[in-house]
Design a protein around this motif. Structure first.
Motif, PDB file in Angstrom:
ATOM      1  N   ARG A  44       0.816  -1.218   0.000  1.00  0.00           N
ATOM      2  CA  ARG A  44       0.000   0.000   0.000  1.00  0.00           C
ATOM      3  C   ARG A  44       0.845   1.261   0.000  1.00  0.00           C
ATOM      4  N   ILE A  45       2.040   1.177   0.562  1.00  0.00           N
ATOM      5  CA  ILE A  45       2.893   2.366   0.595  1.00  0.00           C
ATOM      6  C   ILE A  45       3.480   2.694  -0.770  1.00  0.00           C
ATOM      7  N   ARG A  46       3.166   1.891  -1.776  1.00  0.00           N
ATOM      8  CA  ARG A  46       3.606   2.182  -3.141  1.00  0.00           C
ATOM      9  C   ARG A  46       2.435   2.405  -4.108  1.00  0.00           C
ATOM     10  N   LEU A  47       1.217   2.519  -3.607  1.00  0.00           N
ATOM     11  CA  LEU A  47       0.079   2.658  -4.513  1.00  0.00           C
ATOM     12  C   LEU A  47       0.161   3.931  -5.355  1.00  0.00           C
ATOM     13  N   HIS A  48       0.719   4.998  -4.784  1.00  0.00           N
ATOM     14  CA  HIS A  48       0.868   6.223  -5.581  1.00  0.00           C
ATOM     15  C   HIS A  48       1.830   6.010  -6.754  1.00  0.00           C
ATOM     16  N   GLN A  49       2.776   5.073  -6.598  1.00  0.00           N
ATOM     17  CA  GLN A  49       3.679   4.753  -7.705  1.00  0.00           C
ATOM     18  C   GLN A  49       2.968   3.945  -8.782  1.00  0.00           C
ATOM     19  N   LEU A  50       2.071   3.073  -8.356  1.00  0.00           N
ATOM     20  CA  LEU A  50       1.310   2.288  -9.323  1.00  0.00           C
ATOM     21  C   LEU A  50       0.538   3.209 -10.273  1.00  0.00           C
ATOM     22  N   THR A  51       0.014   4.316  -9.759  1.00  0.00           N
ATOM     23  CA  THR A  51      -0.820   5.194 -10.583  1.00  0.00           C
ATOM     24  C   THR A  51      -0.060   5.800 -11.758  1.00  0.00           C
ATOM     25  N   LEU A 123      -7.773   6.505  -3.370  1.00  0.00           N
ATOM     26  CA  LEU A 123      -6.487   5.846  -3.582  1.00  0.00           C
ATOM     27  C   LEU A 123      -6.005   5.183  -2.297  1.00  0.00           C
ATOM     28  N   SER A 124      -6.772   4.266  -1.760  1.00  0.00           N
ATOM     29  CA  SER A 124      -6.324   3.569  -0.563  1.00  0.00           C
ATOM     30  C   SER A 124      -6.309   2.064  -0.750  1.00  0.00           C
ATOM     31  N   GLU A 125      -6.833   1.588  -1.867  1.00  0.00           N
ATOM     32  CA  GLU A 125      -6.858   0.161  -2.141  1.00  0.00           C
ATOM     33  C   GLU A 125      -6.296  -0.114  -3.533  1.00  0.00           C
ATOM     34  N   TYR A 126      -5.859  -1.334  -3.730  1.00  0.00           N
ATOM     35  CA  TYR A 126      -5.211  -1.735  -4.980  1.00  0.00           C
ATOM     36  C   TYR A 126      -6.100  -1.483  -6.186  1.00  0.00           C
ATOM     37  N   GLU A 127      -7.364  -1.888  -6.099  1.00  0.00           N
ATOM     38  CA  GLU A 127      -8.275  -1.720  -7.226  1.00  0.00           C
ATOM     39  C   GLU A 127      -8.533  -0.248  -7.520  1.00  0.00           C
ATOM     40  N   GLN A 128      -8.548   0.575  -6.472  1.00  0.00           N
ATOM     41  CA  GLN A 128      -8.718   2.007  -6.673  1.00  0.00           C
ATOM     42  C   GLN A 128      -7.521   2.602  -7.405  1.00  0.00           C
ATOM     43  N   ALA A 129      -6.336   2.162  -7.040  1.00  0.00           N
ATOM     44  CA  ALA A 129      -5.127   2.642  -7.718  1.00  0.00           C
ATOM     45  C   ALA A 129      -5.121   2.211  -9.183  1.00  0.00           C
ATOM     46  N   GLN A 130      -5.557   1.003  -9.463  1.00  0.00           N
ATOM     47  CA  GLN A 130      -5.642   0.533 -10.842  1.00  0.00           C
ATOM     48  C   GLN A 130      -6.635   1.372 -11.640  1.00  0.00           C
ATOM     49  N   ARG A 131      -7.764   1.668 -11.032  1.00  0.00           N
ATOM     50  CA  ARG A 131      -8.781   2.484 -11.713  1.00  0.00           C
ATOM     51  C   ARG A 131      -8.239   3.870 -12.028  1.00  0.00           C
ATOM     52  N   LEU A 136      -5.890   7.918 -15.832  1.00  0.00           N
ATOM     53  CA  LEU A 136      -4.794   8.803 -16.224  1.00  0.00           C
ATOM     54  C   LEU A 136      -4.286   8.482 -17.622  1.00  0.00           C
ATOM     55  N   GLN A 137      -4.375   7.218 -18.014  1.00  0.00           N
ATOM     56  CA  GLN A 137      -3.969   6.839 -19.364  1.00  0.00           C
ATOM     57  C   GLN A 137      -4.928   7.390 -20.412  1.00  0.00           C
ATOM     58  N   GLU A 138      -6.155   7.668 -20.004  1.00  0.00           N
ATOM     59  CA  GLU A 138      -7.168   8.138 -20.943  1.00  0.00           C
ATOM     60  C   GLU A 138      -7.081   9.622 -21.242  1.00  0.00           C
ATOM     61  N   VAL A 139      -6.475  10.392 -20.328  1.00  0.00           N
ATOM     62  CA  VAL A 139      -6.438  11.848 -20.503  1.00  0.00           C
ATOM     63  C   VAL A 139      -5.028  12.294 -20.886  1.00  0.00           C
ATOM     64  N   PRO A 140      -4.919  13.372 -21.645  1.00  0.00           N
ATOM     65  CA  PRO A 140      -3.592  13.860 -22.047  1.00  0.00           C
ATOM     66  C   PRO A 140      -2.756  14.284 -20.838  1.00  0.00           C
ATOM     67  N   VAL A 141      -1.450  14.253 -20.996  1.00  0.00           N
ATOM     68  CA  VAL A 141      -0.544  14.659 -19.923  1.00  0.00           C
ATOM     69  C   VAL A 141      -0.772  16.119 -19.541  1.00  0.00           C
ATOM     70  N   VAL A 220     -11.806  25.086  -9.694  1.00  0.00           N
ATOM     71  CA  VAL A 220     -10.522  24.659 -10.250  1.00  0.00           C
ATOM     72  C   VAL A 220     -10.789  23.605 -11.313  1.00  0.00           C
ATOM     73  N   ALA A 221     -10.220  23.800 -12.497  1.00  0.00           N
ATOM     74  CA  ALA A 221     -10.388  22.823 -13.575  1.00  0.00           C
ATOM     75  C   ALA A 221      -9.740  21.498 -13.192  1.00  0.00           C
ATOM     76  N   SER A 222     -10.414  20.396 -13.533  1.00  0.00           N
ATOM     77  CA  SER A 222      -9.890  19.078 -13.181  1.00  0.00           C
ATOM     78  C   SER A 222     -10.439  18.012 -14.126  1.00  0.00           C
ATOM     79  N   ALA A 223      -9.536  17.398 -14.874  1.00  0.00           N
ATOM     80  CA  ALA A 223      -9.933  16.267 -15.714  1.00  0.00           C
ATOM     81  C   ALA A 223      -9.975  14.981 -14.895  1.00  0.00           C
ATOM     82  N   VAL A 224      -9.154  14.941 -13.824  1.00  0.00           N
ATOM     83  CA  VAL A 224      -9.120  13.791 -12.911  1.00  0.00           C
ATOM     84  C   VAL A 224      -9.002  14.339 -11.493  1.00  0.00           C
ATOM     85  N   THR A 225      -9.940  13.951 -10.624  1.00  0.00           N
ATOM     86  CA  THR A 225      -9.908  14.389  -9.225  1.00  0.00           C
ATOM     87  C   THR A 225      -9.584  13.197  -8.334  1.00  0.00           C
TER      88      THR A 225
END
Length: 392
Positions: A44-51, A123-131, A136-141, A220-225
């Protein structure tokens, strides 16, 4: 207890549950079953890296669990205390002589904030990080991202995203409240260096598909919150008729034993020993997992279990792959003035993450090898913040 081999069921295969299951193997004749809803261990301490795709945040249980521990990939839905039986989502049941309750924590998404449930990405569970990673892959950088929550998860996520070149706004009522002012300034400075737009002293009033409305009326504009504000725990204990605190953590005495049932022992984020739950973290979960196992081993041997003993030393935050902040702590988990920052702290954080998995694997091979800093956490906590504590 029955005359057969004592049956121990561990609910939860995270940091606390895995440590507890492995340490139980110090007794050569226990029937140990670990129940977990996923077939792999989640860091879990690496879930932010998974994203952002620089780590998969998982480890195989093959070398995380010691020989003889049975892994059941399922989810507990009910604890029948009278029958000493756990009912699983599949319909199967497991009988136990002792139960270790290590179900961990989950993200708390407030229903009172319109749009969060529909458009927020916790972003606290594995499936949430995957989602979140898929989104993030769907929206432009260049698409704007808003991270809500200034705790450690929010800060680490904002930094990781900003380091990839994404425009990130971090919205919080207070940045890193668990740190001292010195450590907080260090975090804020690094976030700004990475390009994160810090919006402090506000809360979120509404979330929609393209923006976040703040409490003072600004949008505030946000494509992903990304929603990282708050944690909860699974409702299994309360649903099973066990006493819990307001958040749902199992109420225990100082040996981690349920106040309702001497055969149920808690560990990790879902435990509230003596009404003073510790910070939700692997830094607390692993010592509590070991000590939950010690309580079970003592009871199996007909001995009186010892109260828990642990102390804190530091709280480390990664700020992308190159920077970090390590807040030094008093033994009760309150911050000292001193901290370590920059690349040194980043190196320490990575070492801690790697050493955590290494320690679990070593415990699987050699039960009893894991060690931690011990101390009178309860006295230190009360001295720092006096409050009434229920009697064990």
């Amino acid at each position: 207890m029955s005359e057969q081999t004592p049956r121990i069921v561990v609910l939860g295969g995270g940091y606390a549950g895995v440590l507890a299951a492995n340490r139980l193997r110090r007794h050569p004749e226990l029937d140990i079953t670990l129940v977990n809803p996923r077939p792999q261990f989640v860091e879990r301490i690496r879930l932010h890296q998974l994203t952002v795709g620089n780590d998969d945040a998982t480890q195989a249980y093959d070398d995380m669990l010691g020989d003889g521990i049975r892994l059941v990939v399922d989810e507990a839905t009910d604890i029948d205390r009278a029958a000493r039986r756990v009912r699983l989502g599949s319909g199967a049941t497991l009988d136990y002589d002792y139960l270790i309750y290590a179900v961990g924590s989950t993200g708390a998404v407030p229903t009172a904030v319109p749009g969060v449930a529909e458009f927020g990405y916790p972003l606290s569970e594995y499936e949430q990080a995957q989602r979140l990673a898929a989104r993030l892959q769907e929206v432009p950088v260049i698409a704007p991202v808003v991270v809500v929550g200034g705790g450690l998860t929010g800060v680490e996520t904002a930094a990781e995203l900003a380091e990839t070149g994404r425009p990130v706004t971090l919205v919080t009522d207070r940045l890193t409240p668990s740190l001292a002012d010195s450590g907080r300034r260090s975090v804020a400075k690094t976030l700004r260096k990475l390009g994160v737009n810090l919006v402090e002293g506000v809360t979120v009033a509404r979330v929609d598909a393209h923006s976040v409305e703040l409490s003072h009326g600004t949008t505030v504009a946000s494509a992903v919150t990304v929603w990282t504000a708050g944690f909860g725990v699974p409702g299994l204990a309360a649903a099973s008729g066990l006493s819990t605190d307001a958040l749902g953590r199992l109420l225990t005495d100082e040996t981690l034993t349920s106040v309702d049932d001497g055969r149920i022992i808690a560990a990790g984020d879902a435990a509230a020993p003596s009404g003073l739950p510790l910070r939700m973290s692997c830094a607390a979960a692993m010592p509590l997992g070991a000590q939950a196992a010690h309580t079970v081993l003592a009871r199996v041997a007909g001995e009186e279990p010892a109260p828990i003993s642990l102390a804190f030393a530091g709280q480390c935050i990664s700020l992308g792959r190159k920077f970090g902040t390590m807040q030094l702590l008093h033994t009760d988990d309150s911050p000292r003035r001193a901290y370590v920052g920059g690349r040194t702290a980043a190196g320490i954080k990575e070492l801690i993450c790697s050493a955590t998995v290494w320690a679990l694997r070593r415990e699987a091979r050699k039960p009893g090898s894991y060690f931690w800093v011990k101390g009178n956490w309860r006295a230190a906590r009360l001295a720092a913040s006096p409050q009434p504590v229920p009697a064990p």
